[in-house]
Each structure stands twice: as C-alpha cells, then as structure tokens.
Design a protein around this motif. Sequence first.
Motif, PDB file in Angstrom:
ATOM      1  N   LEU A 138       6.978  -1.991 -32.733  1.00  0.00           N
ATOM      2  CA  LEU A 138       6.273  -1.981 -34.012  1.00  0.00           C
ATOM      3  C   LEU A 138       5.908  -3.389 -34.476  1.00  0.00           C
ATOM      4  O   LEU A 138       4.951  -3.563 -35.230  1.00  0.00           O
ATOM      5  CB  LEU A 138       7.130  -1.286 -35.081  1.00  0.00           C
ATOM      6  CG  LEU A 138       7.425   0.198 -34.841  1.00  0.00           C
ATOM      7  CD1 LEU A 138       8.323   0.738 -35.941  1.00  0.00           C
ATOM      8  CD2 LEU A 138       6.134   1.009 -34.779  1.00  0.00           C
ATOM      9  N   ASN A 140       4.601  -5.600 -32.783  1.00  0.00           N
ATOM     10  CA  ASN A 140       3.359  -6.023 -32.137  1.00  0.00           C
ATOM     11  C   ASN A 140       2.114  -5.510 -32.869  1.00  0.00           C
ATOM     12  O   ASN A 140       0.997  -5.907 -32.530  1.00  0.00           O
ATOM     13  CB  ASN A 140       3.328  -5.516 -30.690  1.00  0.00           C
ATOM     14  CG  ASN A 140       4.445  -6.115 -29.851  1.00  0.00           C
ATOM     15  OD1 ASN A 140       4.810  -7.278 -30.049  1.00  0.00           O
ATOM     16  ND2 ASN A 140       4.995  -5.330 -28.928  1.00  0.00           N
ATOM     17  N   LEU A 141       2.322  -4.622 -33.834  1.00  0.00           N
ATOM     18  CA  LEU A 141       1.188  -4.059 -34.571  1.00  0.00           C
ATOM     19  C   LEU A 141       0.706  -5.045 -35.626  1.00  0.00           C
ATOM     20  O   LEU A 141       1.505  -5.672 -36.321  1.00  0.00           O
ATOM     21  CB  LEU A 141       1.585  -2.740 -35.223  1.00  0.00           C
ATOM     22  CG  LEU A 141       2.041  -1.623 -34.283  1.00  0.00           C
ATOM     23  CD1 LEU A 141       2.394  -0.375 -35.078  1.00  0.00           C
ATOM     24  CD2 LEU A 141       0.953  -1.296 -33.262  1.00  0.00           C
ATOM     25  N   ARG A 142      -0.606  -5.170 -35.751  1.00  0.00           N
ATOM     26  CA  ARG A 142      -1.205  -6.043 -36.747  1.00  0.00           C
ATOM     27  C   ARG A 142      -2.369  -5.310 -37.415  1.00  0.00           C
ATOM     28  O   ARG A 142      -3.102  -4.563 -36.759  1.00  0.00           O
ATOM     29  CB  ARG A 142      -1.738  -7.330 -36.102  1.00  0.00           C
ATOM     30  CG  ARG A 142      -0.665  -8.234 -35.528  1.00  0.00           C
ATOM     31  CD  ARG A 142       0.141  -8.899 -36.641  1.00  0.00           C
ATOM     32  NE  ARG A 142       1.087  -9.871 -36.110  1.00  0.00           N
ATOM     33  CZ  ARG A 142       2.295  -9.582 -35.661  1.00  0.00           C
ATOM     34  NH1 ARG A 142       2.698  -8.321 -35.659  1.00  0.00           N
ATOM     35  NH2 ARG A 142       3.097 -10.521 -35.211  1.00  0.00           N
ATOM     36  N   LYS A 143      -2.507  -5.522 -38.705  1.00  0.00           N
ATOM     37  CA  LYS A 143      -3.662  -4.967 -39.403  1.00  0.00           C
ATOM     38  C   LYS A 143      -4.901  -5.743 -38.990  1.00  0.00           C
ATOM     39  O   LYS A 143      -4.940  -6.970 -39.078  1.00  0.00           O
ATOM     40  CB  LYS A 143      -3.472  -5.055 -40.912  1.00  0.00           C
ATOM     41  CG  LYS A 143      -4.639  -4.488 -41.712  1.00  0.00           C
ATOM     42  CD  LYS A 143      -4.436  -4.684 -43.188  1.00  0.00           C
ATOM     43  CE  LYS A 143      -5.643  -4.194 -43.969  1.00  0.00           C
ATOM     44  NZ  LYS A 143      -6.874  -4.933 -43.613  1.00  0.00           N
ATOM     45  N   TYR A 152      -4.580   1.379 -41.445  1.00  0.00           N
ATOM     46  CA  TYR A 152      -3.448   0.649 -40.859  1.00  0.00           C
ATOM     47  C   TYR A 152      -2.153   1.431 -41.041  1.00  0.00           C
ATOM     48  O   TYR A 152      -1.338   1.544 -40.111  1.00  0.00           O
ATOM     49  CB  TYR A 152      -3.332  -0.734 -41.487  1.00  0.00           C
ATOM     50  CG  TYR A 152      -2.054  -1.464 -41.130  1.00  0.00           C
ATOM     51  CD1 TYR A 152      -1.774  -1.801 -39.809  1.00  0.00           C
ATOM     52  CD2 TYR A 152      -1.130  -1.804 -42.115  1.00  0.00           C
ATOM     53  CE1 TYR A 152      -0.602  -2.462 -39.476  1.00  0.00           C
ATOM     54  CE2 TYR A 152       0.043  -2.469 -41.789  1.00  0.00           C
ATOM     55  CZ  TYR A 152       0.305  -2.791 -40.466  1.00  0.00           C
ATOM     56  OH  TYR A 152       1.468  -3.441 -40.146  1.00  0.00           O
ATOM     57  N   ARG A 155      -2.187   4.355 -38.647  1.00  0.00           N
ATOM     58  CA  ARG A 155      -1.932   3.941 -37.267  1.00  0.00           C
ATOM     59  C   ARG A 155      -0.466   3.546 -37.090  1.00  0.00           C
ATOM     60  O   ARG A 155       0.158   3.864 -36.068  1.00  0.00           O
ATOM     61  CB  ARG A 155      -2.850   2.755 -36.918  1.00  0.00           C
ATOM     62  CG  ARG A 155      -2.708   2.245 -35.501  1.00  0.00           C
ATOM     63  CD  ARG A 155      -3.902   1.379 -35.124  1.00  0.00           C
ATOM     64  NE  ARG A 155      -4.041   0.227 -36.009  1.00  0.00           N
ATOM     65  CZ  ARG A 155      -3.476  -0.954 -35.773  1.00  0.00           C
ATOM     66  NH1 ARG A 155      -2.747  -1.127 -34.692  1.00  0.00           N
ATOM     67  NH2 ARG A 155      -3.661  -1.961 -36.605  1.00  0.00           N
ATOM     68  N   PHE A 156       0.108   2.883 -38.089  1.00  0.00           N
ATOM     69  CA  PHE A 156       1.507   2.472 -38.014  1.00  0.00           C
ATOM     70  C   PHE A 156       2.421   3.698 -37.971  1.00  0.00           C
ATOM     71  O   PHE A 156       3.378   3.753 -37.196  1.00  0.00           O
ATOM     72  CB  PHE A 156       1.848   1.596 -39.226  1.00  0.00           C
ATOM     73  CG  PHE A 156       3.219   0.973 -39.160  1.00  0.00           C
ATOM     74  CD1 PHE A 156       3.388  -0.278 -38.600  1.00  0.00           C
ATOM     75  CD2 PHE A 156       4.326   1.650 -39.647  1.00  0.00           C
ATOM     76  CE1 PHE A 156       4.652  -0.856 -38.529  1.00  0.00           C
ATOM     77  CE2 PHE A 156       5.589   1.088 -39.583  1.00  0.00           C
ATOM     78  CZ  PHE A 156       5.753  -0.173 -39.025  1.00  0.00           C
ATOM     79  N   GLU A 159       2.394   5.321 -34.511  1.00  0.00           N
ATOM     80  CA  GLU A 159       3.211   4.606 -33.531  1.00  0.00           C
ATOM     81  C   GLU A 159       4.696   4.823 -33.804  1.00  0.00           C
ATOM     82  O   GLU A 159       5.488   4.981 -32.874  1.00  0.00           O
ATOM     83  CB  GLU A 159       2.881   3.110 -33.571  1.00  0.00           C
ATOM     84  CG  GLU A 159       1.494   2.765 -33.058  1.00  0.00           C
ATOM     85  CD  GLU A 159       1.360   2.972 -31.562  1.00  0.00           C
ATOM     86  OE1 GLU A 159       2.395   2.994 -30.871  1.00  0.00           O
ATOM     87  OE2 GLU A 159       0.228   3.121 -31.082  1.00  0.00           O
ATOM     88  N   GLY A 178       3.042  -6.965 -40.061  1.00  0.00           N
ATOM     89  CA  GLY A 178       1.708  -6.672 -39.554  1.00  0.00           C
ATOM     90  C   GLY A 178       0.610  -6.938 -40.554  1.00  0.00           C
ATOM     91  O   GLY A 178      -0.580  -6.927 -40.194  1.00  0.00           O
TER      92      GLY A 178
END
Length: 329
Positions: A138, A140-143, A152, A155-156, A159, A178
């Motif tokens: 998690l 590694n997730l970026r907006k 966002y 999508r978060f 995941e 993120g």
Amino acid sequence: MRAEDIEKLVNDRRRDLRTGGNFEDALRKEMDQANSTPFTAEIEQAAPPKRFSKPSFTHFKGDSDPESHLKYFKSVMILHKTDDALMCKVFVMTLRGAAQDWFHTLPSGSISSFKELAYVFTKEYTSYRMIKKNPDHLFNLRKKSDESLRDYIKRFKAEKANIVGCDDRIASSAFKKGLPAEHDLYRELTITPSQLWQRSSRPRNAMRSGMMIESPQRSLLSRKISRLNGQAKEAMRRSHPQEDTPAGENYTKFSIPIHQILAQVKDKPWVKRPPPLKGDPDKRDTRKYCAFHGTNGHTTNNCFAWKTHLEELVREGHCTEFIAKQAIQ
C-alpha cells in the motif's frame, strides 16, 4: 467423445490400415483410452450421498488463479469436505474448456484422492497464480496528479481489499503517504490531537500574556479547527469503512430479488468478487447460504456486500434493466 471426433478417428485408422496397420486393434485402443478415467476405480464407483444437490459454481477455464478457485470450491463444498470421492467428482464438473481437456490427459487411474487432484491442478496452472501482496504494498500507491480524491480512495480501497489481514493503522499511514504534501487532506490528516489542542489554546495563552485578540478571531479559529478535525475523521472513515457496518435501507428498488440478479450477472466481467468473510467458518449458520461470498452464514438477499456492490453497479450503468418501474418514476 463427440461424433466428429469419432469420425476423424475412424478415418485416420482407415488410412493407417491402407498403409499396413491393424485398423481394428488401433481403433479398440483409441476407444479404450477415450473411455478411461484419471480416477481410481474406488473413486469412480463411489455413489454420491442421498439428497445431494450440486451447488452452482463459477467455472475454471484455465486462465485464472488455481488457488483462488480451489479455496472457492472448498468453501462451497464445506459441508461435504469429508467425502473425498464426491469432492473429486464435483470438482471436475467445475472445469471448462482447456481445463476440462487437461483433466482428461491425466493417466488412467492416477488420481486416488482429492489431495492428489488439487496438487496436480495447482501444479499445472501455477503460472496463473496471483502473487500475494503484503500490507507494505500500500505504501507504493500514490495519488496521480490528474486523479480525483474520490478515484484515489476507490483505488486504494480496491488494493487494500486484496490484502488479507491488513491492519487499519498501516492502511491509514499508507493512505496519507500517498497524498501530495500540498494537498489539503494531507495537511488535515497530519494534524494530531495534541497539535489541535495547541492551536486551540494559543488565543487563550495570548490573552494571558497581554496580547489582545478579539473574540471573533478566537471564535473563527476554533470553528476552523473543529471543521478540520471533522473532515479528517470523515475522510478516514470513508477510506477505511468497517465490514460489519449495518446496512442502510436507502437501496434501489428492483423488480426481482437481488439473489436472482446475482444469478444472472455473476459471470459478467464488471462483477467483482468480495473479500473472504472474517470469523470462524465453523460458527456460521449452515442453514443460510450466500452465493456472492460462496459460503454459509447469511443469505444472498441479506448480504450487505452484495447490496453495496449492486448499488455501485447501478451508478456505473449496469443492472439498470432490473430497476423497478416505480423506482424509476
């Protein structure tokens, strides 16, 4: 065998016969292979339990994760997991297309238990296994710069749903990380209770030290801090909803029960499978079955996850043909 397969087999053997082969022996050998089964005689001859009714399954066609299909199959057959022969025979019925063809390539009499069948099945389709993600993924997730906050969060959440046992505190930290540092929500989530208290106490301390700040300014600052605190809590609540949140009553009215809707659209690519239910499976109500989760514990019509997902599908333009006329009006 299909009629066209038998016809092809006969033509091939006739051609072999003209070139000097023994047509009858070759044909008998091919027919014996066609009638053979990978199961041992003990499994093949075992009778199913009385009053057994085969559940409906999502079929495996050889292009998806084999372990996920095995877990799904075991959850549906949880009441019959002790009957090894039944598990073997019913599992084969869930195979379609290339997967069904693969099963019939197994050596005759080579499968004597469901454990052996599960082993060769996962070994054959190991290249389709999904790599299990851990909670660190998690971070590694970026907006994205052109992505809305709503997208966002969506999508978060998607995941996070793929990570079993993800701690909410880790998810909260990853969600905030993120966000761009200049984003309003990032600043609001960064405000800790102690910082809020320091902010709220500054005007009072300033007055004590002789710095005269007028009452409207103090009131405005307090309201702003309260608003930021409320927005931060609301954002965290939306980004990490609890699974056991009670279902509301403001759902779309449909012309048929929602379990019938699921039966008609369950194979559509836009229908997403829910995460596994939490809790001890042995403590669930076996009299109730949910086709959406593929397990016991509650009925499909009372499934909060299916109700919520169905509302999302309607908002995306799916399942509109099932909406009741009075609801449309």
